[in-house]
Design a protein around this motif. Sequence first.
Motif, PDB file in Angstrom:
ATOM      1  N   SER A  14       0.828  -1.210   0.000  1.00 52.59           N
ATOM      2  CA  SER A  14       0.000   0.000   0.000  1.00 52.59           C
ATOM      3  C   SER A  14       0.859   1.255   0.000  1.00 52.59           C
ATOM      4  O   SER A  14       0.508   2.265  -0.632  1.00 52.59           O
ATOM      5  CB  SER A  14      -0.938   0.002   1.211  1.00 52.59           C
ATOM      6  N   THR A  15       1.997   1.218   0.711  1.00 51.34           N
ATOM      7  CA  THR A  15       2.915   2.358   0.719  1.00 51.34           C
ATOM      8  C   THR A  15       3.456   2.613  -0.681  1.00 51.34           C
ATOM      9  O   THR A  15       3.570   3.765  -1.121  1.00 51.34           O
ATOM     10  CB  THR A  15       4.074   2.106   1.697  1.00 51.34           C
ATOM     11  N   LEU A  16       3.779   1.541  -1.408  1.00 51.65           N
ATOM     12  CA  LEU A  16       4.270   1.694  -2.776  1.00 51.65           C
ATOM     13  C   LEU A  16       3.209   2.355  -3.650  1.00 51.65           C
ATOM     14  O   LEU A  16       3.522   3.257  -4.454  1.00 51.65           O
ATOM     15  CB  LEU A  16       4.661   0.328  -3.353  1.00 51.65           C
ATOM     16  N   LEU A  17       1.946   1.958  -3.491  1.00 54.58           N
ATOM     17  CA  LEU A  17       0.876   2.588  -4.265  1.00 54.58           C
ATOM     18  C   LEU A  17       0.755   4.071  -3.927  1.00 54.58           C
ATOM     19  O   LEU A  17       0.534   4.914  -4.811  1.00 54.58           O
ATOM     20  CB  LEU A  17      -0.457   1.881  -4.008  1.00 54.58           C
ATOM     21  N   ARG A  18       0.922   4.418  -2.656  1.00 52.50           N
ATOM     22  CA  ARG A  18       0.854   5.831  -2.252  1.00 52.50           C
ATOM     23  C   ARG A  18       2.033   6.620  -2.813  1.00 52.50           C
ATOM     24  O   ARG A  18       1.905   7.804  -3.135  1.00 52.50           O
ATOM     25  CB  ARG A  18       0.814   5.929  -0.735  1.00 52.50           C
ATOM     26  N   LEU A  19       3.176   5.989  -2.963  1.00 54.75           N
ATOM     27  CA  LEU A  19       4.324   6.637  -3.606  1.00 54.75           C
ATOM     28  C   LEU A  19       4.055   6.828  -5.097  1.00 54.75           C
ATOM     29  O   LEU A  19       4.397   7.867  -5.683  1.00 54.75           O
ATOM     30  CB  LEU A  19       5.591   5.806  -3.403  1.00 54.75           C
ATOM     31  N   LEU A  20       3.430   5.837  -5.714  1.00 52.61           N
ATOM     32  CA  LEU A  20       3.139   5.922  -7.144  1.00 52.61           C
ATOM     33  C   LEU A  20       2.106   7.000  -7.449  1.00 52.61           C
ATOM     34  O   LEU A  20       2.147   7.626  -8.518  1.00 52.61           O
ATOM     35  CB  LEU A  20       2.657   4.563  -7.665  1.00 52.61           C
ATOM     36  N   THR A  21       1.169   7.228  -6.528  1.00 51.01           N
ATOM     37  CA  THR A  21       0.136   8.242  -6.748  1.00 51.01           C
ATOM     38  C   THR A  21       0.590   9.637  -6.337  1.00 51.01           C
ATOM     39  O   THR A  21      -0.106  10.620  -6.608  1.00 51.01           O
ATOM     40  CB  THR A  21      -1.142   7.894  -5.961  1.00 51.01           C
TER      41      THR A  21
ATOM     42  N   GLU B  20      12.445   9.397  -0.869  1.00 45.93           N
ATOM     43  CA  GLU B  20      13.687  10.084  -0.517  1.00 45.93           C
ATOM     44  C   GLU B  20      14.623  10.183  -1.718  1.00 45.93           C
ATOM     45  O   GLU B  20      15.439  11.099  -1.815  1.00 45.93           O
ATOM     46  CB  GLU B  20      14.383   9.325   0.619  1.00 45.93           C
ATOM     47  N   ALA B  21      14.503   9.228  -2.616  1.00 47.48           N
ATOM     48  CA  ALA B  21      15.323   9.219  -3.832  1.00 47.48           C
ATOM     49  C   ALA B  21      14.569   8.425  -4.890  1.00 47.48           C
ATOM     50  O   ALA B  21      13.624   7.701  -4.595  1.00 47.48           O
ATOM     51  CB  ALA B  21      16.690   8.590  -3.560  1.00 47.48           C
ATOM     52  N   GLY B  22      15.001   8.588  -6.142  1.00 49.75           N
ATOM     53  CA  GLY B  22      14.341   7.885  -7.226  1.00 49.75           C
ATOM     54  C   GLY B  22      13.230   8.715  -7.840  1.00 49.75           C
ATOM     55  O   GLY B  22      12.946   9.839  -7.405  1.00 49.75           O
ATOM     56  N   SER B  23      12.588   8.163  -8.862  1.00 48.56           N
ATOM     57  CA  SER B  23      11.553   8.903  -9.579  1.00 48.56           C
ATOM     58  C   SER B  23      10.385   7.997  -9.939  1.00 48.56           C
ATOM     59  O   SER B  23      10.532   6.778 -10.072  1.00 48.56           O
ATOM     60  CB  SER B  23      12.134   9.510 -10.854  1.00 48.56           C
ATOM     61  N   VAL B  24       9.208   8.635 -10.066  1.00 48.64           N
ATOM     62  CA  VAL B  24       7.991   7.950 -10.508  1.00 48.64           C
ATOM     63  C   VAL B  24       7.518   8.632 -11.785  1.00 48.64           C
ATOM     64  O   VAL B  24       7.426   9.867 -11.840  1.00 48.64           O
ATOM     65  CB  VAL B  24       6.886   8.022  -9.441  1.00 48.64           C
ATOM     66  N   LYS B  25       7.227   7.860 -12.812  1.00 48.36           N
ATOM     67  CA  LYS B  25       6.778   8.421 -14.085  1.00 48.36           C
ATOM     68  C   LYS B  25       5.462   7.781 -14.491  1.00 48.36           C
ATOM     69  O   LYS B  25       5.345   6.551 -14.508  1.00 48.36           O
ATOM     70  CB  LYS B  25       7.826   8.176 -15.169  1.00 48.36           C
ATOM     71  N   VAL B  26       4.472   8.620 -14.792  1.00 46.19           N
ATOM     72  CA  VAL B  26       3.162   8.150 -15.238  1.00 46.19           C
ATOM     73  C   VAL B  26       2.896   8.728 -16.617  1.00 46.19           C
ATOM     74  O   VAL B  26       2.942   9.945 -16.811  1.00 46.19           O
ATOM     75  CB  VAL B  26       2.035   8.579 -14.278  1.00 46.19           C
ATOM     76  N   THR B  27       2.654   7.863 -17.579  1.00 44.28           N
ATOM     77  CA  THR B  27       2.258   8.298 -18.914  1.00 44.28           C
ATOM     78  C   THR B  27       0.747   8.149 -19.016  1.00 44.28           C
ATOM     79  O   THR B  27       0.225   7.038 -19.054  1.00 44.28           O
ATOM     80  CB  THR B  27       2.947   7.447 -20.002  1.00 44.28           C
ATOM     81  N   GLY B  28       0.040   9.273 -19.024  1.00 47.42           N
ATOM     82  CA  GLY B  28      -1.419   9.252 -19.011  1.00 47.42           C
ATOM     83  C   GLY B  28      -1.944   9.618 -17.632  1.00 47.42           C
ATOM     84  O   GLY B  28      -1.191   9.938 -16.712  1.00 47.42           O
ATOM     85  N   SER B  29      -3.266   9.554 -17.485  1.00 44.99           N
ATOM     86  CA  SER B  29      -3.902   9.875 -16.202  1.00 44.99           C
ATOM     87  C   SER B  29      -3.954   8.639 -15.317  1.00 44.99           C
ATOM     88  O   SER B  29      -3.973   7.506 -15.794  1.00 44.99           O
ATOM     89  CB  SER B  29      -5.312  10.417 -16.426  1.00 44.99           C
ATOM     90  N   LEU B  30      -3.991   8.890 -14.008  1.00 44.71           N
ATOM     91  CA  LEU B  30      -3.895   7.800 -13.023  1.00 44.71           C
ATOM     92  C   LEU B  30      -5.149   7.774 -12.158  1.00 44.71           C
ATOM     93  O   LEU B  30      -5.601   8.805 -11.654  1.00 44.71           O
ATOM     94  CB  LEU B  30      -2.660   8.022 -12.155  1.00 44.71           C
ATOM     95  N   GLY B  31      -5.723   6.589 -11.970  1.00 45.94           N
ATOM     96  CA  GLY B  31      -6.861   6.402 -11.077  1.00 45.94           C
ATOM     97  C   GLY B  31      -6.490   5.429  -9.973  1.00 45.94           C
ATOM     98  O   GLY B  31      -5.872   4.392 -10.234  1.00 45.94           O
ATOM     99  N   HIS B  32      -6.870   5.759  -8.729  1.00 48.82           N
ATOM    100  CA  HIS B  32      -6.451   4.952  -7.572  1.00 48.82           C
ATOM    101  C   HIS B  32      -7.651   4.682  -6.678  1.00 48.82           C
ATOM    102  O   HIS B  32      -8.323   5.612  -6.241  1.00 48.82           O
ATOM    103  CB  HIS B  32      -5.365   5.704  -6.788  1.00 48.82           C
ATOM    104  N   LEU B  33      -7.917   3.408  -6.399  1.00 47.16           N
ATOM    105  CA  LEU B  33      -8.936   3.010  -5.428  1.00 47.16           C
ATOM    106  C   LEU B  33      -8.217   2.528  -4.183  1.00 47.16           C
ATOM    107  O   LEU B  33      -7.614   1.459  -4.183  1.00 47.16           O
ATOM    108  CB  LEU B  33      -9.817   1.892  -5.996  1.00 47.16           C
TER     109      LEU B  33
END
Length: 528
Positions: free
Chosen positions: A44-51, A57-70
Amino acid sequence: MSASLSCVGLDFSWPDGRTLFHGLDLTVGPGRTGLIGLNGSGKSTLLRLLTGELTPEAGSVKVTGSLGHLPQNLTLDAELPVAEALGIAGTRTALHAIERGEATPENFAAVGDDWDVEERARAGLDRLGLTGVSLEHRVGQLSGGQGMLLGLAGLLLRRPDVLLLDEPTNNLDRDARHYLHQAVTAWKGPLLLVSHDRELLDLVDQIADLHEGRIHSYGGTFSDYQAAQAVEQEAAERMLRAAESDVRRQQRELVETQVRLAHRKRYGQKMYDNKREPKIVMNQRKAQAQVSSGRLRGQQQDRVAAARERLAEAESSVRADPEILVDLKATEVPAGRTVVVLTQVRPQHTGEEVAIDLSVRGPERIALLGPNGSGKTTLLRTLAGELPPLAGEVFRAVPLRFLPQRLDLLDEGLSVAENVALFAPGATDNQVRARLARFLFRGGRADQLVGSLSGGERFRATLAALMLAEPAPQLLLLDEPTNNLDLASVRQLASALAAFQGALVVASHDQPFLDSIGITRRLELNRP
């Protein structure tokens, strides 16, 4: 460009300094990906980082398009109209205004291209089995499972490119799970799904196993993953046995080497004492022997150290799920003893007026069954004394504890140990910690704040607080206890309940779990 979601070199630690991820990589492309892992591994923490809800603290998240989270614990205002919960209230209001002749630029801007928003909303609700739910309904009129489906319906209406679902089958009855499975199967874009529902995980295209801060990917469904894991574990166990054998052999050879060297030393000392050769020659031989002995001993010790390293590596490759240990004699209920009795009880539940007679005796294990909205939670709360019945009497003969779906019994600002101490004020700190160790909160884990726990850890902490409470409960009331639990934790819970010697009343849609805890009677409730 096709929609996708990825993270590279992600680092994240909790405020107390515990590292959760270091250099984590994950790519979610077209298709359905099932994210699995032990409770507390950070799904769940990983999903919260992705959203973007949490910042790494380091690294990057990249989303191509819109994101929906339940999210896992979806909370909707009970007074909210369904249309507002779906996110279409403003568009709908403007649409109705235009239909009444109020053709203002503001209303046209609010509608945009969504002229069919009501039809799409109605179709979306129908696809998820919410046929009887109108757009004017209040969220509070829905069951927990219907609320989860409503949240999914609103998410799908927004038509995101990438979808993240966190334990979406929580609180869903059999029919609702069927509709959810259909929605997941019909989804065409990238989907990242956290779940412990084996049937749902058998609909995915690949499994991402989060273990010790790393993602291990497996092609295919959860069943395919299990087969691959079985092969891997068999190979790991063979490696472990070989490594253990190698350590024993190297240790034996080290002992034999030390015996030989000791024998040589005694022989050399004897020659020196007898002075059979010139002193300078004997001293030279003694020095050479010491160098040779040291080299030989060092080589053998290096071999032992290397063997132990291989053993440690082999041990880390073999996964072993820890077990909850429960041994509470005070919870035992003699066979035939009355535990709780309901006489012509009408719970506070909307619909038909149905009077319930129920008598629980001895260490019975009763399963409350029925679709969402049939009143299982209401009946459990009535048994627990949280809700007075509209009519009838409830007689409670033993101490009891109620574990609700929402797991809101603990103070999030206190540690696990402090919370348990509140339920058992007569226990010393050492006694609390010794008991918590049996629920896998050992050492510093007992000092974690409840607010930082994963869903499964929170469940274990709440279960520990209830089962260690004073007086000891002789009746446990459990409402959907396998929600938020990974498959290993479900086995742990079943093991704990198998050792519990009191009576159980359990509301659950998880049939394999009910079979595993020895249900003796089933009570079916019907939706009013």
